[in-house]
Structure formats: structure tokens, C-alpha cells
Write a protein that holds these residues in place. Structure first.
Motif, PDB file in Angstrom:
ATOM      1  N   VAL A 123       0.846  -1.189   0.000  1.00  0.00           N
ATOM      2  CA  VAL A 123       0.000   0.000   0.000  1.00  0.00           C
ATOM      3  C   VAL A 123       0.883   1.242   0.000  1.00  0.00           C
ATOM      4  CG1 VAL A 123      -1.700   1.329   1.313  1.00  0.00           C
ATOM      5  CG2 VAL A 123      -1.897  -1.159   1.193  1.00  0.00           C
ATOM      6  N   TRP A 124       0.613   2.158  -0.920  1.00  0.00           N
ATOM      7  CA  TRP A 124       1.333   3.440  -0.944  1.00  0.00           C
ATOM      8  C   TRP A 124       0.791   4.298   0.189  1.00  0.00           C
ATOM      9  CZ3 TRP A 124       0.525   7.977  -4.865  1.00  0.00           C
ATOM     10  CH2 TRP A 124       1.598   8.877  -4.751  1.00  0.00           C
ATOM     11  N   THR A 125       1.684   4.828   1.018  1.00  0.00           N
ATOM     12  CA  THR A 125       1.263   5.512   2.241  1.00  0.00           C
ATOM     13  C   THR A 125       1.049   7.005   2.071  1.00  0.00           C
ATOM     14  OG1 THR A 125       3.539   5.915   2.994  1.00  0.00           O
ATOM     15  CG2 THR A 125       2.520   3.807   3.613  1.00  0.00           C
ATOM     16  N   ALA A 126       1.339   7.571   0.907  1.00  0.00           N
ATOM     17  CA  ALA A 126       1.265   9.022   0.736  1.00  0.00           C
ATOM     18  C   ALA A 126      -0.154   9.536   0.905  1.00  0.00           C
ATOM     19  CB  ALA A 126       1.790   9.415  -0.644  1.00  0.00           C
ATOM     20  N   GLU A 127      -0.292  10.655   1.627  1.00  0.00           N
ATOM     21  CA  GLU A 127      -1.578  11.317   1.820  1.00  0.00           C
ATOM     22  C   GLU A 127      -1.582  12.728   1.243  1.00  0.00           C
ATOM     23  OE1 GLU A 127      -2.283  11.164   5.995  1.00  0.00           O
ATOM     24  OE2 GLU A 127      -2.733   9.013   6.001  1.00  0.00           O
ATOM     25  N   ALA A 128      -0.401  13.257   0.962  1.00  0.00           N
ATOM     26  CA  ALA A 128      -0.286  14.609   0.421  1.00  0.00           C
ATOM     27  C   ALA A 128       0.985  14.677  -0.426  1.00  0.00           C
ATOM     28  CB  ALA A 128      -0.230  15.636   1.557  1.00  0.00           C
ATOM     29  N   PRO A 129       1.099  15.654  -1.344  1.00  0.00           N
ATOM     30  CA  PRO A 129       2.269  15.728  -2.223  1.00  0.00           C
ATOM     31  C   PRO A 129       3.608  15.756  -1.496  1.00  0.00           C
ATOM     32  CG  PRO A 129       0.542  17.163  -3.053  1.00  0.00           C
ATOM     33  CD  PRO A 129       0.067  16.648  -1.723  1.00  0.00           C
ATOM     34  N   ASP A 130       3.656  16.411  -0.336  1.00  0.00           N
ATOM     35  CA  ASP A 130       4.926  16.465   0.390  1.00  0.00           C
ATOM     36  C   ASP A 130       5.411  15.085   0.810  1.00  0.00           C
ATOM     37  OD1 ASP A 130       5.284  19.145   0.123  1.00  0.00           O
ATOM     38  OD2 ASP A 130       4.672  19.664   2.169  1.00  0.00           O
ATOM     39  N   ASP A 131       4.503  14.119   0.876  1.00  0.00           N
ATOM     40  CA  ASP A 131       4.892  12.768   1.288  1.00  0.00           C
ATOM     41  C   ASP A 131       5.778  12.085   0.260  1.00  0.00           C
ATOM     42  OD1 ASP A 131       3.470  13.013   3.635  1.00  0.00           O
ATOM     43  OD2 ASP A 131       1.654  12.108   2.818  1.00  0.00           O
ATOM     44  N   TRP A 132       5.717  12.511  -1.000  1.00  0.00           N
ATOM     45  CA  TRP A 132       6.638  11.947  -1.990  1.00  0.00           C
ATOM     46  C   TRP A 132       7.639  12.963  -2.537  1.00  0.00           C
ATOM     47  CZ3 TRP A 132       6.116  14.410  -6.633  1.00  0.00           C
ATOM     48  CH2 TRP A 132       4.861  14.957  -6.952  1.00  0.00           C
ATOM     49  N   ARG A 133       7.414  14.249  -2.226  1.00  0.00           N
ATOM     50  CA  ARG A 133       8.360  15.278  -2.667  1.00  0.00           C
ATOM     51  C   ARG A 133       9.489  15.491  -1.667  1.00  0.00           C
ATOM     52  NH1 ARG A 133       3.833  19.813  -4.357  1.00  0.00           N
ATOM     53  NH2 ARG A 133       3.217  18.896  -6.384  1.00  0.00           N
ATOM     54  N   THR A 134       9.235  15.171  -0.409  1.00  0.00           N
ATOM     55  CA  THR A 134      10.193  15.436   0.665  1.00  0.00           C
ATOM     56  C   THR A 134      10.897  14.148   1.065  1.00  0.00           C
ATOM     57  OG1 THR A 134       8.733  17.177   1.489  1.00  0.00           O
ATOM     58  CG2 THR A 134      10.464  16.392   2.972  1.00  0.00           C
ATOM     59  N   PRO A 135      12.219  14.164   1.188  1.00  0.00           N
ATOM     60  CA  PRO A 135      12.921  12.933   1.584  1.00  0.00           C
ATOM     61  C   PRO A 135      12.610  12.542   3.022  1.00  0.00           C
ATOM     62  CG  PRO A 135      14.456  14.786   1.477  1.00  0.00           C
ATOM     63  CD  PRO A 135      13.156  15.274   0.906  1.00  0.00           C
ATOM     64  N   TRP A 136      12.881  11.303   3.327  1.00  0.00           N
ATOM     65  CA  TRP A 136      12.666  10.784   4.676  1.00  0.00           C
ATOM     66  C   TRP A 136      13.576  11.514   5.674  1.00  0.00           C
ATOM     67  CZ3 TRP A 136      13.588   7.667   0.323  1.00  0.00           C
ATOM     68  CH2 TRP A 136      12.454   7.011  -0.175  1.00  0.00           C
ATOM     69  N   ASP A 137      13.182  11.550   6.928  1.00  0.00           N
ATOM     70  CA  ASP A 137      13.933  12.279   7.948  1.00  0.00           C
ATOM     71  C   ASP A 137      15.361  11.765   8.089  1.00  0.00           C
ATOM     72  OD1 ASP A 137      11.745  13.846   8.466  1.00  0.00           O
ATOM     73  OD2 ASP A 137      11.089  12.681  10.219  1.00  0.00           O
ATOM     74  N   ASP A 138      15.581  10.476   7.856  1.00  0.00           N
ATOM     75  CA  ASP A 138      16.914   9.903   8.021  1.00  0.00           C
ATOM     76  C   ASP A 138      17.632   9.717   6.698  1.00  0.00           C
ATOM     77  OD1 ASP A 138      15.289   7.922   7.034  1.00  0.00           O
ATOM     78  OD2 ASP A 138      15.702   6.461   8.627  1.00  0.00           O
ATOM     79  N   TRP A 139      17.166  10.376   5.659  1.00  0.00           N
ATOM     80  CA  TRP A 139      17.736  10.238   4.324  1.00  0.00           C
ATOM     81  C   TRP A 139      19.091  10.923   4.223  1.00  0.00           C
ATOM     82  CZ3 TRP A 139      17.529   7.624  -0.008  1.00  0.00           C
ATOM     83  CH2 TRP A 139      17.985   8.174  -1.205  1.00  0.00           C
ATOM     84  N   ILE A 140      20.005  10.319   3.454  1.00  0.00           N
ATOM     85  CA  ILE A 140      21.258  10.970   3.079  1.00  0.00           C
ATOM     86  C   ILE A 140      21.318  11.005   1.557  1.00  0.00           C
ATOM     87  CG2 ILE A 140      22.517   8.771   3.269  1.00  0.00           C
ATOM     88  CD1 ILE A 140      25.023  10.401   3.941  1.00  0.00           C
ATOM     89  N   SER A 141      21.586  12.149   0.999  1.00  0.00           N
ATOM     90  CA  SER A 141      21.613  12.291  -0.452  1.00  0.00           C
ATOM     91  C   SER A 141      22.848  11.594  -1.024  1.00  0.00           C
ATOM     92  CB  SER A 141      21.625  13.770  -0.840  1.00  0.00           C
ATOM     93  OG  SER A 141      21.490  13.928  -2.235  1.00  0.00           O
ATOM     94  N   THR A 142      22.640  10.754  -2.025  1.00  0.00           N
ATOM     95  CA  THR A 142      23.721   9.975  -2.618  1.00  0.00           C
ATOM     96  C   THR A 142      24.269  10.668  -3.861  1.00  0.00           C
ATOM     97  OG1 THR A 142      22.274   8.708  -4.095  1.00  0.00           O
ATOM     98  CG2 THR A 142      22.545   7.892  -1.821  1.00  0.00           C
ATOM     99  N   ARG A 143      25.355  10.140  -4.381  1.00  0.00           N
ATOM    100  CA  ARG A 143      25.937  10.717  -5.603  1.00  0.00           C
ATOM    101  C   ARG A 143      24.986  10.597  -6.779  1.00  0.00           C
ATOM    102  NH1 ARG A 143      29.838   6.471  -8.224  1.00  0.00           N
ATOM    103  NH2 ARG A 143      29.057   4.517  -7.357  1.00  0.00           N
ATOM    104  N   TYR A 144      24.153   9.555  -6.798  1.00  0.00           N
ATOM    105  CA  TYR A 144      23.178   9.400  -7.872  1.00  0.00           C
ATOM    106  C   TYR A 144      22.119  10.490  -7.789  1.00  0.00           C
ATOM    107  CZ  TYR A 144      25.295   4.807  -8.503  1.00  0.00           C
ATOM    108  OH  TYR A 144      26.192   3.789  -8.720  1.00  0.00           O
ATOM    109  N   GLU A 145      21.694  10.808  -6.584  1.00  0.00           N
ATOM    110  CA  GLU A 145      20.717  11.872  -6.435  1.00  0.00           C
ATOM    111  C   GLU A 145      21.318  13.222  -6.806  1.00  0.00           C
ATOM    112  OE1 GLU A 145      17.410  12.179  -3.458  1.00  0.00           O
ATOM    113  OE2 GLU A 145      18.873  13.512  -2.495  1.00  0.00           O
TER     114      GLU A 145
END
Length: 241
Positions: free
Chosen positions: A201-223
Motif C-alpha cells: 500500500v502506498w502511504t502518501a496522503e499529500a504531495p509532500d509525502d513523496w516530494r520530501t525525503p525521509w527524515d533519516d535520508w542521506i543524499s547519494t551521488r546518484y541523487e
């Protein structure tokens, strides 16, 4: 010559699976080869290969991680995110899966620098790991910037297809979290079509849920490359039903 009575299987007994990515790139530096020679065997989970485990018995995750909760990263690239998550979450054990040996060497160097001990590294196809993971054994799975296979005729090679998603569903616990990060719009489309069909099940309820990275995210070289090339990252979160 005797005709092969079972052409769908490798002589070892393994399923005959096409693999479309790269196993090795440019020649590794001496230090990277040393990481492979000295560290990989100690970190690789036992009984994944057909030579080690021809009966495909489930691997012992308690022996591997001492009873810790287990997470998985599929295709860890250079290993930035994997090491970050291991250092941030010492209470869990994390398996990283990556067939590209140059990326494995990069990860092993980062593991030495970070001095983390809650990681295991499978240098091969995720499908082989799925064959031997116990049912409902994973609490969280990461799929970060997977190979986009942009040509339409190659979309069946993407990870978000039944060949991968059905066994992934089997090895994840009910309620377990699947995170998918990608900068390719058509990969987002296929992910949102195929992942729910596989029992998520996709958990998104609002656009920010897929536009904003997770709180523990680290941006990688690919990103960072995607952002430089003006492609928008998407952060999709699913729950295993």
C-alpha cells in the motif's frame, strides 16, 4: 550430444536467470582489491550461492545478526546510504545487495572508515538472496535510484516487476516498510502501478509525502547527479499488507 532435459536451469541446479546489469567496470585500485580480498568473505552471508546451499535452505539471520531486526538495501551503488543507515541504527542488522563488484569495493572502504559492524554484504543478484531469506524476515527495504532502463522495450528489466516484487513480498514482514527513491518519472509510474499489485500500500496522503525525503535520508551521488541534470527526486513509501 544428450539434449538438456531442463533448459530453464543452470547445470548447477540454479534457475536460469537473465542478468542485464554490470558485474564489473574499470580496473579497481590496489586498495579496493585489498578490500575485496580481505573483507568481503567475512561480511558475505553464508549459504546464499547454489554451491553452498543447493537445497535452498533458509539462511540463519539470528546467527548472522544475533537476533537483531533485519533490513535490506537492494542495489546500494557506492554504499553511502547503506553505511549511513547502519551507523544511525546499530540496533538493527542490514544486508546490502549489489552485483557490481566495483560498488562493493567502494562500500567495503566506507565500512572500514565508519567502523560499523552491523552490515552484511551480498555481492550478487537480489533474486538469489530472496531464494534463501526466511519468510516474513525483513522489517524495512530500500530501493534507491535503481537502474531506470529508460527504453520502453527494457521496462521488463526494472526491479518493479512481478519477478522481483512477488518474492520481496514473501520475505517482508506484514506492515514492513518499502522505500523507493527515483528521479525517473516513468519509473514512478511503473512503481505506482506494479508495487500495489504485489501486495503493498502506498502511504502518501499529500504531495509532500513523496516530494520530501525521509527524515533519516542521506543524499547519494546518484541523487546529486539527478539534481544537477534537473531531474526531480521522488520518495515513495509503501507498506507490505
Amino acid at each position: 550430444m544428450t539434449k538438456d532435459k531442463n533448459p530453464d536451469r543452470h547445470p548447477s541446479g540454479a534457475p536460469w536467470r537473465n542478468f542485464y546489469g554490470r558485474f564489473k567496470g574499470h580496473t579497481m585500485r590496489d586498495s579496493q582489491q585489498a578490500y575485496i580480498d580481505e573483507d568481503l568473505a567475512k561480511l558475505a552471508p553464508a549459504n546464499v550461492t547454489w554451491e553452498e546451499n543447493p537445497d535452498r535452505n533458509p539462511i540463519d539471520l539470528d546467527a548472522l545478526f544475533g537476533g537483531k531486526e533485519v533490513w535490506l538495501e537492494i542495489g546500494f551503488g557506492g554504499g553511502e546510504h547503506l553505511v549511513h543507515m547502519a551507523a544511525r541504527n546499530p540496533q538493527v542488522g542490514i544486508i546490502g545487495c549489489e552485483p557490481y563488484i566495483n560498488g562493493v569495493a567502494m562500500l567495503l572502504g566506507k565500512i572500514r572508515q565508519a567502523d560499523v559492524s552491523n552490515l552484511s554484504v551480498h555481492p550478487g543478484d537480489a533474486r538469489d538472496l530472496f531464494d534463501v531469506l526466511p519468510d516474513a524476515s525483513l522489517s524495512k527495504v530500500f530501493l534507491n535510484y535503481p537502474d531506470p532502463w529508460p527504453k520502453k522495450r527494457h521496462h521488463r528489466r526494472r526491479f518493479v516487476t512481478p519477478e522481483h516484487l512477488e518474492p520481496l513480498h514473501r520475505v517482508m514482514k506484514p506492515g514492513a516498510e518499502l522505500r523507493v527513491a527515483t528521479d525517473i518519472k516513468d519509473y514512478v509510474r511503473q512503481t505506482l502501478e506494479e508495487v500495489p499489485k504485489a501486495g503493498f500500500v502506498w502511504t502518501a496522503e499529500a504531495p509532500d509525502d513523496w516530494r520530501t525525503p525521509w527524515d533519516d535520508w542521506i543524499s547519494t551521488r546518484y541523487e546529486q547527479k539527478a539534481i544537477r541534470e534537473d531531474r526531480t527526486p521522488h520518495y515513495l513509501t509503501f507498506r507490505r499488507t
